[in-house]
Design a protein around this motif. Structure first.
Motif, PDB file in Angstrom:
ATOM      1  N   PRO A   1      19.021  -2.751  11.709  1.00 18.10           N
ATOM      2  CA  PRO A   1      18.271  -3.813  11.020  1.00 18.10           C
ATOM      3  C   PRO A   1      16.888  -4.015  11.621  1.00 18.10           C
ATOM      4  CG  PRO A   1      20.539  -4.487  11.399  1.00 18.10           C
ATOM      5  CD  PRO A   1      20.355  -3.197  12.135  1.00 18.10           C
ATOM      6  N   GLN A   2      16.784  -3.841  12.951  1.00 20.35           N
ATOM      7  CA  GLN A   2      15.491  -4.007  13.593  1.00 20.35           C
ATOM      8  C   GLN A   2      14.496  -2.950  13.113  1.00 20.35           C
ATOM      9  OE1 GLN A   2      15.628  -3.922  17.845  1.00 20.35           O
ATOM     10  NE2 GLN A   2      13.440  -4.302  18.111  1.00 20.35           N
ATOM     11  N   GLU A   3      14.977  -1.704  12.959  1.00 18.40           N
ATOM     12  CA  GLU A   3      14.108  -0.640  12.465  1.00 18.40           C
ATOM     13  C   GLU A   3      13.675  -0.916  11.028  1.00 18.40           C
ATOM     14  OE1 GLU A   3      16.521   2.766  13.086  1.00 18.40           O
ATOM     15  OE2 GLU A   3      15.789   3.145  15.114  1.00 18.40           O
ATOM     16  N   ASP A   4      14.592  -1.439  10.219  1.00 19.10           N
ATOM     17  CA  ASP A   4      14.237  -1.797   8.840  1.00 19.10           C
ATOM     18  C   ASP A   4      13.130  -2.846   8.823  1.00 19.10           C
ATOM     19  OD1 ASP A   4      16.051  -0.035   7.848  1.00 19.10           O
ATOM     20  OD2 ASP A   4      17.643  -1.516   7.591  1.00 19.10           O
ATOM     21  N   GLU A   5      13.239  -3.849   9.679  1.00 22.58           N
ATOM     22  CA  GLU A   5      12.228  -4.889   9.752  1.00 22.58           C
ATOM     23  C   GLU A   5      10.887  -4.313  10.189  1.00 22.58           C
ATOM     24  OE1 GLU A   5      13.653  -7.957  12.271  1.00 22.58           O
ATOM     25  OE2 GLU A   5      15.282  -8.557  10.941  1.00 22.58           O
ATOM     26  N   GLU A   6      10.931  -3.362  11.119  1.00 20.89           N
ATOM     27  CA  GLU A   6       9.693  -2.743  11.588  1.00 20.89           C
ATOM     28  C   GLU A   6       9.030  -1.945  10.478  1.00 20.89           C
ATOM     29  OE1 GLU A   6      10.824  -0.458  14.950  1.00 20.89           O
ATOM     30  OE2 GLU A   6      11.022  -2.193  16.292  1.00 20.89           O
ATOM     31  N   GLN A   7       9.827  -1.238   9.667  1.00 20.09           N
ATOM     32  CA  GLN A   7       9.272  -0.475   8.561  1.00 20.09           C
ATOM     33  C   GLN A   7       8.618  -1.399   7.532  1.00 20.09           C
ATOM     34  OE1 GLN A   7      12.441   1.906   7.003  1.00 20.09           O
ATOM     35  NE2 GLN A   7      12.492   3.309   8.757  1.00 20.09           N
ATOM     36  N   VAL A   8       9.297  -2.500   7.211  1.00 17.94           N
ATOM     37  CA  VAL A   8       8.733  -3.473   6.268  1.00 17.94           C
ATOM     38  C   VAL A   8       7.435  -4.050   6.828  1.00 17.94           C
ATOM     39  CG1 VAL A   8       9.089  -5.716   5.189  1.00 17.94           C
ATOM     40  CG2 VAL A   8      10.948  -4.058   5.240  1.00 17.94           C
ATOM     41  N   SER A   9       7.437  -4.354   8.119  1.00 18.00           N
ATOM     42  CA  SER A   9       6.248  -4.918   8.756  1.00 18.00           C
ATOM     43  C   SER A   9       5.089  -3.931   8.711  1.00 18.00           C
ATOM     44  CB  SER A   9       6.572  -5.290  10.207  1.00 18.00           C
ATOM     45  OG  SER A   9       5.423  -5.795  10.857  1.00 18.00           O
ATOM     46  N   ARG A  10       5.383  -2.642   8.961  1.00 16.49           N
ATOM     47  CA  ARG A  10       4.323  -1.629   8.910  1.00 16.49           C
ATOM     48  C   ARG A  10       3.751  -1.488   7.503  1.00 16.49           C
ATOM     49  NH1 ARG A  10       7.622   1.248  12.706  1.00 16.49           N
ATOM     50  NH2 ARG A  10       8.647   2.372  10.993  1.00 16.49           N
ATOM     51  N   ARG A  11       4.639  -1.518   6.492  1.00 17.97           N
ATOM     52  CA  ARG A  11       4.160  -1.417   5.111  1.00 17.97           C
ATOM     53  C   ARG A  11       3.286  -2.612   4.744  1.00 17.97           C
ATOM     54  NH1 ARG A  11       9.484   0.460   3.921  1.00 17.97           N
ATOM     55  NH2 ARG A  11      10.037  -1.610   3.136  1.00 17.97           N
ATOM     56  N   MET A  12       3.706  -3.803   5.154  1.00 15.84           N
ATOM     57  CA  MET A  12       2.928  -5.003   4.845  1.00 15.84           C
ATOM     58  C   MET A  12       1.568  -4.973   5.550  1.00 15.84           C
ATOM     59  SD  MET A  12       5.868  -7.964   4.940  1.00 15.84           S
ATOM     60  CE  MET A  12       4.697  -9.260   4.570  1.00 15.84           C
ATOM     61  N   MET A  13       1.551  -4.481   6.791  1.00 15.28           N
ATOM     62  CA  MET A  13       0.301  -4.409   7.523  1.00 15.28           C
ATOM     63  C   MET A  13      -0.637  -3.397   6.887  1.00 15.28           C
ATOM     64  SD  MET A  13      -1.600  -5.590   9.841  1.00 15.28           S
ATOM     65  CE  MET A  13      -0.394  -6.665  10.631  1.00 15.28           C
ATOM     66  N   ALA A  14      -0.096  -2.246   6.444  1.00 15.05           N
ATOM     67  CA  ALA A  14      -0.915  -1.226   5.784  1.00 15.05           C
ATOM     68  C   ALA A  14      -1.506  -1.785   4.490  1.00 15.05           C
ATOM     69  CB  ALA A  14      -0.076   0.019   5.494  1.00 15.05           C
ATOM     70  N   ARG A  15      -0.699  -2.546   3.765  1.00 17.34           N
ATOM     71  CA  ARG A  15      -1.188  -3.151   2.521  1.00 17.34           C
ATOM     72  C   ARG A  15      -2.269  -4.176   2.809  1.00 17.34           C
ATOM     73  NH1 ARG A  15       2.629  -6.466  -1.805  1.00 17.34           N
ATOM     74  NH2 ARG A  15       1.038  -6.751  -3.410  1.00 17.34           N
ATOM     75  N   ARG A  16      -2.093  -4.952   3.862  1.00 13.87           N
ATOM     76  CA  ARG A  16      -3.084  -5.963   4.240  1.00 13.87           C
ATOM     77  C   ARG A  16      -4.407  -5.299   4.622  1.00 13.87           C
ATOM     78  NH1 ARG A  16      -4.777  -8.867   8.885  1.00 13.87           N
ATOM     79  NH2 ARG A  16      -5.114 -11.091   8.471  1.00 13.87           N
ATOM     80  N   VAL A  17      -4.328  -4.225   5.397  1.00 11.56           N
ATOM     81  CA  VAL A  17      -5.541  -3.498   5.791  1.00 11.56           C
ATOM     82  C   VAL A  17      -6.287  -2.984   4.558  1.00 11.56           C
ATOM     83  CG1 VAL A  17      -6.382  -1.417   6.947  1.00 11.56           C
ATOM     84  CG2 VAL A  17      -4.684  -2.860   8.070  1.00 11.56           C
ATOM     85  N   LYS A  18      -5.534  -2.463   3.589  1.00  8.55           N
ATOM     86  CA  LYS A  18      -6.145  -1.943   2.364  1.00  8.55           C
ATOM     87  C   LYS A  18      -6.836  -3.056   1.580  1.00  8.55           C
ATOM     88  CE  LYS A  18      -5.012   0.685  -1.803  1.00  8.55           C
ATOM     89  NZ  LYS A  18      -3.936   1.357  -2.578  1.00  8.55           N
ATOM     90  N   ILE A  19      -6.199  -4.218   1.484  1.00  5.44           N
ATOM     91  CA  ILE A  19      -6.784  -5.347   0.746  1.00  5.44           C
ATOM     92  C   ILE A  19      -8.064  -5.831   1.419  1.00  5.44           C
ATOM     93  CG2 ILE A  19      -6.427  -7.760   0.114  1.00  5.44           C
ATOM     94  CD1 ILE A  19      -3.466  -7.043  -0.313  1.00  5.44           C
ATOM     95  N   ILE A  20      -8.044  -5.920   2.751  1.00  4.12           N
ATOM     96  CA  ILE A  20      -9.232  -6.366   3.479  1.00  4.12           C
ATOM     97  C   ILE A  20     -10.377  -5.378   3.290  1.00  4.12           C
ATOM     98  CG2 ILE A  20     -10.180  -6.760   5.785  1.00  4.12           C
ATOM     99  CD1 ILE A  20      -7.465  -7.921   6.573  1.00  4.12           C
ATOM    100  N   ALA A  21     -10.065  -4.074   3.365  1.00  2.00           N
ATOM    101  CA  ALA A  21     -11.094  -3.050   3.160  1.00  2.00           C
ATOM    102  C   ALA A  21     -11.692  -3.154   1.755  1.00  2.00           C
ATOM    103  CB  ALA A  21     -10.502  -1.661   3.397  1.00  2.00           C
ATOM    104  N   GLU A  22     -10.841  -3.401   0.767  1.00  2.00           N
ATOM    105  CA  GLU A  22     -11.325  -3.545  -0.608  1.00  2.00           C
ATOM    106  C   GLU A  22     -12.196  -4.791  -0.751  1.00  2.00           C
ATOM    107  OE1 GLU A  22      -9.534  -4.015  -5.149  1.00  2.00           O
ATOM    108  OE2 GLU A  22      -8.199  -3.508  -3.484  1.00  2.00           O
ATOM    109  N   LEU A  23     -11.816  -5.858  -0.066  1.00  2.00           N
ATOM    110  CA  LEU A  23     -12.602  -7.090  -0.105  1.00  2.00           C
ATOM    111  C   LEU A  23     -14.003  -6.862   0.458  1.00  2.00           C
ATOM    112  CD1 LEU A  23     -12.699 -10.196  -0.527  1.00  2.00           C
ATOM    113  CD2 LEU A  23     -11.806 -10.427   1.788  1.00  2.00           C
ATOM    114  N   VAL A  24     -14.074  -6.179   1.592  1.00  2.00           N
ATOM    115  CA  VAL A  24     -15.371  -5.900   2.215  1.00  2.00           C
ATOM    116  C   VAL A  24     -16.225  -5.003   1.317  1.00  2.00           C
ATOM    117  CG1 VAL A  24     -16.504  -4.808   4.182  1.00  2.00           C
ATOM    118  CG2 VAL A  24     -14.478  -6.227   4.552  1.00  2.00           C
ATOM    119  N   GLN A  25     -15.612  -3.965   0.742  1.00  2.00           N
ATOM    120  CA  GLN A  25     -16.345  -3.046  -0.120  1.00  2.00           C
ATOM    121  C   GLN A  25     -16.856  -3.740  -1.381  1.00  2.00           C
ATOM    122  OE1 GLN A  25     -17.239   0.167   0.672  1.00  2.00           O
ATOM    123  NE2 GLN A  25     -18.522  -0.103  -1.157  1.00  2.00           N
TER     124      GLN A  25
END
Length: 216
Positions: free
Chosen positions: A77-101
Motif C-alpha cells: 500500500p505504501q508503494e501505491d501511495e508513492e506512485q499516486v503521489s509521483r503522478r500528482m506531482m508530475a501533473r502539478r509540475v506540468k500545470i505550473i509550466a503551462e501557467l508560466v508559458q
C-alpha cells in the motif's frame, strides 16, 4: 415383585428415554444442517471450496506483505501511495509550466499591441482618435502581467517541485490584480462601442488596418 417397585422401574426407564431424546435434540441444534441426499462428491466440492478460500487468503496476505516468503516483490500500500503521489506531482509540475508559458505568451501579445498599434496611433496624433479611451489601461495590465511572470519564475526556477509555492504568488499580487482589471473590465464595453464607431469612418478605419497589417 411389588407394584411399587414396578412403578419406580418404569419411571427410571421413561427418564432414561427422555434424556436420550433431549440429547439427540441438542445435537441437531448444534450440528450443521446437511440434506440426507448429499453425495460424497458434494462434500468434496465443499471441502475444495473452503481450501480455495484459505489459499486465496494466504496469497492475499503475501501480496500485502512483500517480505512474506515470496521471491517476487509485491506491491505494498505504501508503494501505491508513492506512485499516486509521483503522478500528482508530475501533473502539478506540468500545470505550473503551462501557467508560466501562458503568461509569457500573453505578455508577448501585449508587447506587440503596444509597440505596433498603440504607440504608432499616438504618434499620428489623430484628432478624432481617442487612443487611451480605446485601449483603456492596457499598459498597466502589461506591467502587472510582467510582475506576475517575474514572481512565478522566481517561485519555480531552481526550486524543487514540492517546494514551488504558487498560491503565495497570487495572494501577494491579489490587490493589484483586482485594481487593474477592475478598470479594464469596466471600460471594456465603452471601448468596444468606440471601435465600432471608428470602423464606420473610412479614414480612421484605414489607420486601424495599417496597424493590423503591421502586426501580421
Amino acid at each position: 415383585d411389588c407394584p411399587g417397585k414396578e412403578g419406580i422401574g418404569g419411571r427410571k426407564r421413561n427418564l432414561a428415554l427422555l434424556r436420550s431424546k433431549l440429547y439427540m435434540g441438542e445435537r441437531r441444534k448444534t450440528e450443521p444442517v446437511v440434506e440426507s441426499t448429499t453425495t460424497a462428491g458434494d462434500h468434496g466440492t465443499l471441502r475444495r471450496s473452503q481450501s480455495d478460500r484459505t489459499e486465496y487468503s494466504q496469497k492475499l496476505q503475501e501480496k500485502m506483505s512483500p517480505q512474506a516468503g515470496s521471491s517476487t516483490p509485491a506491491t505494498s500500500p505504501q508503494e501505491d501511495e508513492e506512485q499516486v503521489s509521483r503522478r500528482m506531482m508530475a501533473r502539478r509540475v506540468k500545470i505550473i509550466a503551462e501557467l508560466v508559458q501562458t503568461e509569457k505568451d500573453y505578455i508577448s501579445d501585449l508587447d506587440l499591441c503596444i509597440k505596433e498599434v498603440i504607440q504608432p496611433l499616438r504618434n499620428k496624433q489623430i484628432a478624432r482618435f481617442d487612443v487611451d479611451g480605446l485601449f483603456s489601461n492596457i499598459e498597466l495590465v502589461h506591467q502587472l502581467s510582467a510582475k506576475l511572470l517575474s514572481l512565478l519564475e522566481e517561485a519555480t526556477t531552481d526550486v524543487e517541485p514540492p517546494m514551488q509555492i504558487i498560491g503565495e504568488v497570487f495572494l501577494q499580487i491579489k490587490g493589484p490584480l483586482e485594481d487593474t482589471y477592475k478598470i479594464y473590465c469596466y471600460r471594456h464595453d465603452d471601448a468596444h462601442t468606440m471601435l465600432e464607431s471608428y470602423e464606420k469612418d473610412e479614414e480612421l478605419k484605414q489607420h486601424l488596418r495599417d496597424c493590423v497589417q503591421s502586426l501580421k
